[in-house]
Design an enzyme around this catalytic site. Structure first.
Site, PDB file in Angstrom:
ATOM      1  CB  THR A  28      -0.879  -0.041   1.268  1.00  0.00           C
ATOM      2  OG1 THR A  28      -1.777  -1.142   1.136  1.00  0.00           O
ATOM      3  CG2 THR A  28      -1.668   1.243   1.458  1.00  0.00           C
ATOM      4  CG  HIS A 173      -4.902  -8.570   1.252  1.00  0.00           C
ATOM      5  ND1 HIS A 173      -4.320  -9.359   2.227  1.00  0.00           N
ATOM      6  CD2 HIS A 173      -4.428  -7.309   1.457  1.00  0.00           C
ATOM      7  CE1 HIS A 173      -3.539  -8.589   2.989  1.00  0.00           C
ATOM      8  NE2 HIS A 173      -3.588  -7.355   2.535  1.00  0.00           N
ATOM      9  CE1 TYR A 178      -6.313  -3.984   6.551  1.00  0.00           C
ATOM     10  CE2 TYR A 178      -4.646  -5.412   5.579  1.00  0.00           C
ATOM     11  CZ  TYR A 178      -5.000  -4.218   6.189  1.00  0.00           C
ATOM     12  OH  TYR A 178      -4.046  -3.267   6.443  1.00  0.00           O
ATOM     13  NE  ARG A 317      10.049  -4.293   5.979  1.00  0.00           N
ATOM     14  CZ  ARG A 317      10.318  -4.801   7.171  1.00  0.00           C
ATOM     15  NH1 ARG A 317      10.323  -4.019   8.207  1.00  0.00           N
ATOM     16  NH2 ARG A 317      10.578  -6.089   7.296  1.00  0.00           N
TER      17      ARG A 317
HETATM   18  C1  LIG Z   1       4.655   0.214   3.006  1.00  0.00           C
HETATM   19  C2  LIG Z   1       4.069  -1.172   3.155  1.00  0.00           C
HETATM   20  C3  LIG Z   1       2.801  -1.430   2.677  1.00  0.00           C
HETATM   21  C4  LIG Z   1       2.267  -2.711   2.725  1.00  0.00           C
HETATM   22  N1  LIG Z   1       1.046  -2.951   2.168  1.00  0.00           N
HETATM   23  C5  LIG Z   1       0.603  -4.242   2.022  1.00  0.00           C
HETATM   24  C6  LIG Z   1      -0.532  -4.528   1.217  1.00  0.00           C
HETATM   25  O1  LIG Z   1      -1.139  -3.650   0.600  1.00  0.00           O
HETATM   26  N2  LIG Z   1      -0.912  -5.818   1.133  1.00  0.00           N
HETATM   27  C7  LIG Z   1      -0.255  -6.833   1.778  1.00  0.00           C
HETATM   28  O2  LIG Z   1      -0.652  -7.998   1.670  1.00  0.00           O
HETATM   29  N3  LIG Z   1       0.847  -6.569   2.524  1.00  0.00           N
HETATM   30  C8  LIG Z   1       1.301  -5.315   2.633  1.00  0.00           C
HETATM   31  N4  LIG Z   1       2.470  -5.063   3.307  1.00  0.00           N
HETATM   32  C9  LIG Z   1       3.264  -6.199   3.827  1.00  0.00           C
HETATM   33  C10 LIG Z   1       4.332  -6.611   2.806  1.00  0.00           C
HETATM   34  O3  LIG Z   1       3.738  -7.163   1.646  1.00  0.00           O
HETATM   35  C11 LIG Z   1       5.289  -7.658   3.410  1.00  0.00           C
HETATM   36  O4  LIG Z   1       4.579  -8.820   3.751  1.00  0.00           O
HETATM   37  C12 LIG Z   1       5.998  -7.107   4.626  1.00  0.00           C
HETATM   38  O5  LIG Z   1       6.551  -5.824   4.359  1.00  0.00           O
HETATM   39  C13 LIG Z   1       7.115  -8.026   5.070  1.00  0.00           C
HETATM   40  O6  LIG Z   1       8.052  -8.206   4.031  1.00  0.00           O
HETATM   41  P1  LIG Z   1       9.454  -7.416   4.016  1.00  0.00           P
HETATM   42  O7  LIG Z   1      10.153  -7.787   5.301  1.00  0.00           O
HETATM   43  O8  LIG Z   1      10.144  -7.962   2.797  1.00  0.00           O
HETATM   44  O9  LIG Z   1       9.188  -5.951   3.937  1.00  0.00           O
HETATM   45  C14 LIG Z   1       3.003  -3.768   3.320  1.00  0.00           C
HETATM   46  C15 LIG Z   1       4.274  -3.489   3.837  1.00  0.00           C
HETATM   47  C16 LIG Z   1       4.816  -2.225   3.756  1.00  0.00           C
HETATM   48  C17 LIG Z   1       6.206  -1.982   4.276  1.00  0.00           C
END
Ligand SMILES: Cc1cc2nc3c(=O)[nH]c(=O)nc-3n(C[C@H](O)[C@H](O)[C@H](O)COP(=O)(O)O)c2cc1C
Length: 360
Positions: A28, A173, A178, A317
């Site tokens: 998001t 999702h 959610y 990230r």
């Molecule tokens: C800015 C941001 C927005 C996110 N929005 C969503 C989203 O829209 N849908 C979702 O399933 N996960 C969302 N997540 C979770 C990420 O998809 C991911 O599972 C989470 O960041 C852990 O992975 P990472 O350690 O590689 O960042 C979001 C994470 C971040 C940092």
């Protein structure tokens, strides 16, 4: 010759030929003004696309009751479908594959985001603890069982719209607290109808959505994301192993393309924990492609693929801050640091499309 890096080897996901296993996790970004995707998203997604790469979009609302955050995109109106088209095209032009993550927040909302200021919809009328994660959550209204088919239908229509917009498929999702998670987990779902109580009943809503979406666009274009082990937004289950395994087995019936699971170590957003849980039983039970996400860096991403723990690894990230992440992983380059202050801000450029590429 340089040794092969397992994360960067090709993989055939159904009819899609992926050239590597580094997936853009759904994120998001709150830059879709008025719930409509904007032209600046063309640059954001195309920056992250490479030939044969899989990108998953930010969570995208299925209806006007699906929203709970500022400026998140939707895919329920004609205008939204049209606005997605150039974004999808730009990814395709680079040879990328893009799935739309379709979403309903359920109780993770405020009546200000709801039509006519009504209460957000959920499996329950229990609200989220006020102020949790800085949100102003309104008490939800429990959906009557005769209202549930309409929500399932919203997911079906959103999937159809996604295909009309040119997307290669959709990711349902079912994670992160959610609406689907609000039905799945026994510490939230307090229903006494056929959508609550037993494991089978709690999974019914999710599986009805999967079935409707798969019938609409074909199971070979459908994935689902689950966070069985997490507790985001107070969505907790007393037996996540059983829940995950039940879902993984049940999903096989619909022959969907992939199951995307958030690692048990990621109980909360941002923090990694030691955990006795593992996604391996789910991975073994599910017959399609398995995507793992949550706290991955280059090394453990490589190991996850090498050890057969996952087919693909989604990076959130790190990919947000490194538009050329697969390239950086390939050559073992350093990474840009992400700036969490601009994750959810509305600027069309800053913290969005201004992370630098490697200099070549
Ligand atoms: C800015 C941001 C927005 C996110 N929005 C969503 C989203 O829209 N849908 C979702 O399933 N996960 C969302 N997540 C979770 C990420 O998809 C991911 O599972 C989470 O960041 C852990 O992975 P990472 O350690 O590689 O960042 C979001 C994470 C971040 C940092």
């Amino acid at each position: 010759m340089a040794p092969t890096i397992p994360l960067l080897t090709p993989y055939k996901m159904g009819k899609f030929n992926l050239s590597h296993r580094v997936v853009l996790a759904p994120m998001t970004r709150n830059r879709s003004y008025g719930n409509t995707p904007q032209p600046h998203a063309i640059l954001y997604y195309s920056q992250r696309a490479t030939k044969g790469s899989l990108l998953i979009t930010e969570a995208t609302g299925v209806s006007d009751t699906a929203q709970g955050y500022p400026e998140t995109p939707g895919i329920w109106t004609k205008e939204q479908v049209e606005a997605w088209k150039p974004i999808v095209n730009s990814v395709h032009e680079k040879g990328g594959i893009i799935f739309c993550q379709i979403w309903h927040v359920g109780r993770v909302s405020n009546s200000g985001f709801q039509p006519n200021g009504e209460a957000p919809l959920s499996s329950t009328d229990k609200g989220i603890t006020p102020g949790l994660a800085g949100g102003d959550w309104s008490p939800p209204r429990r959906l009557r069982s005769d209202e549930i088919p309409a929500i399932v239908n919203d997911f079906r229509l959103a999937a159809r719209n996604a295909i009309d917009a040119g997307f290669d498929g959709v990711e349902i999702h079912g994670a992160n607290g959610y609406i689907i998670d609000q039905f799945l987990k026994d510490q939230v779902n307090d229903r006494s109808d056929e959508y609550g109580g037993t494991l089978e009943n709690r999974c019914r809503f999710a599986l009805e959505i999967v079935e409707a979406v798969a019938n609409e666009i074909g199971g070979d274009r459908v994935g689902i994301r689950l966070s069985t082990f997490a507790n985001y937004m107070e969505c907790v289950d007393s037996d996540p192993e059983a829940l995950g395994l039940y879902m993984a087995n049940a999903l096989n019936k619909y022959e969907i393309l992939y199951l995307h699971v958030i690692e048990p170590r990621m109980v909360e957003v941002d923090t990694l924990y030691e955990t006795p849980h593992s996604t391996l039983p789910m991975r073994k039970a599910f017959k399609g492609t398995f995507i793992s996400a949550g706290g991955y860096k280059r090394d453990d991403g490589i190991n996850a693929v090498a050890d057969g723990k996952a087919d693909l690894v989604a990076f959130g990230r790190l990919f947000l801050a490194n538009p050329d992440l697969p390239k950086r992983f390939e050559i073992g380059a350093g990474l840009n640091k992400y700036d969490r202050n601009t994750f959810y801000t509305q600027d069309p450029k800053v913290g969005y499309t201004d992370y630098p590429f490697l200099e070549v």
